[in-house]
Design a protein around this motif. Sequence first.
Motif, PDB file in Angstrom:
ATOM      1  N   ALA B 196       0.831  -1.198   0.000  1.00 20.80           N
ATOM      2  CA  ALA B 196       0.000   0.000   0.000  1.00 20.80           C
ATOM      3  C   ALA B 196       0.870   1.254   0.000  1.00 20.80           C
ATOM      4  O   ALA B 196       0.611   2.198  -0.747  1.00 20.80           O
ATOM      5  N   LEU B 197       1.905   1.235   0.843  1.00 22.83           N
ATOM      6  CA  LEU B 197       2.760   2.416   0.942  1.00 22.83           C
ATOM      7  C   LEU B 197       3.497   2.664  -0.375  1.00 22.83           C
ATOM      8  O   LEU B 197       3.639   3.806  -0.820  1.00 22.83           O
ATOM      9  N   LEU B 198       3.944   1.585  -1.014  1.00 30.73           N
ATOM     10  CA  LEU B 198       4.644   1.700  -2.291  1.00 30.73           C
ATOM     11  C   LEU B 198       3.743   2.378  -3.329  1.00 30.73           C
ATOM     12  O   LEU B 198       4.147   3.345  -3.983  1.00 30.73           O
ATOM     13  N   ILE B 199       2.518   1.896  -3.438  1.00 29.73           N
ATOM     14  CA  ILE B 199       1.584   2.455  -4.416  1.00 29.73           C
ATOM     15  C   ILE B 199       1.239   3.898  -4.057  1.00 29.73           C
ATOM     16  O   ILE B 199       1.239   4.797  -4.892  1.00 29.73           O
ATOM     17  N   PHE B 200       0.978   4.074  -2.762  1.00 34.01           N
ATOM     18  CA  PHE B 200       0.537   5.385  -2.308  1.00 34.01           C
ATOM     19  C   PHE B 200       1.617   6.436  -2.572  1.00 34.01           C
ATOM     20  O   PHE B 200       1.329   7.527  -3.068  1.00 34.01           O
ATOM     21  N   SER B 201       2.860   6.114  -2.266  1.00 30.13           N
ATOM     22  CA  SER B 201       3.893   7.129  -2.460  1.00 30.13           C
ATOM     23  C   SER B 201       4.213   7.303  -3.940  1.00 30.13           C
ATOM     24  O   SER B 201       4.635   8.375  -4.357  1.00 30.13           O
ATOM     25  N   PHE B 202       3.988   6.248  -4.741  1.00 27.48           N
ATOM     26  CA  PHE B 202       4.142   6.420  -6.187  1.00 27.48           C
ATOM     27  C   PHE B 202       3.125   7.424  -6.708  1.00 27.48           C
ATOM     28  O   PHE B 202       3.472   8.357  -7.437  1.00 27.48           O
ATOM     29  N   VAL B 256      -5.635   3.788 -13.645  1.00 24.27           N
ATOM     30  CA  VAL B 256      -5.333   2.359 -13.782  1.00 24.27           C
ATOM     31  C   VAL B 256      -4.817   1.799 -12.459  1.00 24.27           C
ATOM     32  O   VAL B 256      -5.281   0.755 -11.977  1.00 24.27           O
ATOM     33  N   ILE B 257      -3.890   2.507 -11.838  1.00 22.47           N
ATOM     34  CA  ILE B 257      -3.325   2.010 -10.580  1.00 22.47           C
ATOM     35  C   ILE B 257      -4.408   1.890  -9.509  1.00 22.47           C
ATOM     36  O   ILE B 257      -4.494   0.896  -8.793  1.00 22.47           O
ATOM     37  N   TYR B 258      -5.275   2.891  -9.446  1.00 25.30           N
ATOM     38  CA  TYR B 258      -6.357   2.812  -8.464  1.00 25.30           C
ATOM     39  C   TYR B 258      -7.256   1.621  -8.727  1.00 25.30           C
ATOM     40  O   TYR B 258      -7.621   0.877  -7.817  1.00 25.30           O
ATOM     41  N   LEU B 259      -7.588   1.417 -10.004  1.00 23.30           N
ATOM     42  CA  LEU B 259      -8.486   0.305 -10.323  1.00 23.30           C
ATOM     43  C   LEU B 259      -7.849  -1.032  -9.972  1.00 23.30           C
ATOM     44  O   LEU B 259      -8.482  -1.922  -9.416  1.00 23.30           O
ATOM     45  N   VAL B 260      -6.559  -1.173 -10.276  1.00 20.12           N
ATOM     46  CA  VAL B 260      -5.901  -2.459 -10.063  1.00 20.12           C
ATOM     47  C   VAL B 260      -5.642  -2.703  -8.576  1.00 20.12           C
ATOM     48  O   VAL B 260      -5.832  -3.801  -8.067  1.00 20.12           O
TER      49      VAL B 260
END
Lengths: 349, 275
Positions: B196-202, B256-260
């Motif tokens: 989650a943190l990886l995606i969130f900070s990306f 896309v990232i949110y959907l995936v």
Amino acid sequence: MQLRLENFTKKFDNLTVIDQLNLTVESGEMMALLGPSGCGKSTTLFTICGIHRMNGGTLHFGDRDVSNLPSQQRNVGVVFQNYALYPHMNIRDNIAFPLRVQKLDNATIAKKVAEIAELVHIPELLDRKPAQLSGGQQQRVALARALVRKPDVLLLDEPLANLDAKLRLEMRSEIRRIQLETGITAILVTHDQVEAMSMCDRIALMKGGKIVQLSEPDQMYNDPVDTFVAGFLGNPPISFLDAQVNADVFQVGPSQITIADSLRAKVNGAVKLGIRPEYFGPQFGTGITGKISFVETQGREDLYNVTLPDGSVLRSIQAAGPRLKLGDSVNWGISHDHALAFTPDGARI
Amino acid sequence: MNANFKSWPVIAILSLVSLPLLIMFVFQIVDTFTNPYPGSIWPQMFTIEHWRFLWEEPATGRSSIWAVTWNTFVFASTTAVAVTSISLTAAYALSRLNFPARRFFLAGLIVLHAFPTITLIIAIFLILQFLGLYNSLMGVILVKAALELPFGIWIMKGFYDTVPWEIEMAGVQDGASRFTVWWKLVLPQVQPGLAALLIFSFLSGWSEFVLPLVLAPGNDAQVLSTYLSALILDDAKPDFNLFKSVGLFYAIPVIVIYLVFQKKLMNIYGGGSKG
């Protein structure tokens, strides 16, 4: 392997929780550390496995001084209260983890895991995840993981506390069986006297960071050193009466209890009498009158509380029979050979 | 939906409220592919000319969209990796190790977490200038990562706090070193937080605007947000449909990232709440 704890002192900040404790567990023996919450039994356990550091004293496993060794080098197996299985690994990997850390080859690991799984009766569970197991099965896995690398000492921290009553009974004998089969030196920490008495060779009863009495279970039950030990062991618990020595009898209010021969020379003045519930009842004649103030039926047995005229309460446990009701007057006797005498401040006479 | 709670009034109200937003989104997409007649707002002709920025040579003084996209990607992913890896170790220390001034660090985290970072921008500017990192992507990455860290550490500490300490103690008793215990036993337990943190900070890096604008205004370090802003600030030849196309292009990866990963992102709110 013999475990020897000498002059062990433990402080948290400036608070000394354990002062100069000595404890020797013989090789192959199962020892219970029994006591109420906060008596220092868990602290002692965690010191033996190296989680806590000692503030004084020494710890030997056989001839090896491990006082200052970190946990990893002590070779102690620990079973935690909540089992602490690794949730992301299957059972096989859980049990194999201590061996993987030692970097053994895969064939050896597989062989040892299979052996230990056989010993604790879980060979069919090896491919499951911990979350898919029942409490009793998780317990067996925790035991297997603790035993798989052949530790010098096995430590069990309240291993049965999270199990339901029926499983607890089953795991009690299972843990004992596994301990006897492996011949490992074991320490069981518990606050449950039944566990301690049924599973262990000897019991160290602790209170306030000190060992109050260390002896075999039946001896501790029949020959307690003080009122604390007498009150801690036994369920339903022992009852205490204030009595006066009057020639050949203990005078309890209007009632009299014959003084046993072994005690006669030792007692005088005020004493505290300890009467276990199985030694008070109609089968011991008459002499004690009172009113039934509490009835609890346990199926095979009935438990009665009898309030004496002076307000003190005696408990009696008897084979289930004609049910007496609350408020009934009874006149029962006491097996006076089994009455335990204590000084008013609690020491055994 | 349970029986004593009808869902349709809620859906109706929510639809009504979100309708303006929805219309805007639809027009955003439709406009990038069409041209209206002059004076009309209704789309008439299908065209892909607004997407020409994707394949045409950029106008002089402008960067190529692909170079800018690459910059944005490098900026966002490097920030994410840096924030996540530092948070993983720092949060473990804060959660489990007893070291001097631990409470001070914890309190500092909360203060920094709540601190309006924009007030630091002048100081940061001076520091980067001094270090020679002004107007470079590297400089913005460092600043962005540093500013994201309090949040990341705090979230990860929450995840570590939920791992029972017995698991670590059991690992130590099994003979493993503290590092092995962390790597093999604890890290798998906080893996949802890590993801989650990886995606969130990306995503946070991808949408960052102020830092690149102030600290790396040059063309070489331009990212999509500043590219977009330069586009609309260009008074000479305003092209709103081009602006919308670039905007959509910029938003697609986020969507896309949110959907995936929406399930993984939710973990941050589920597991990270424990202080």
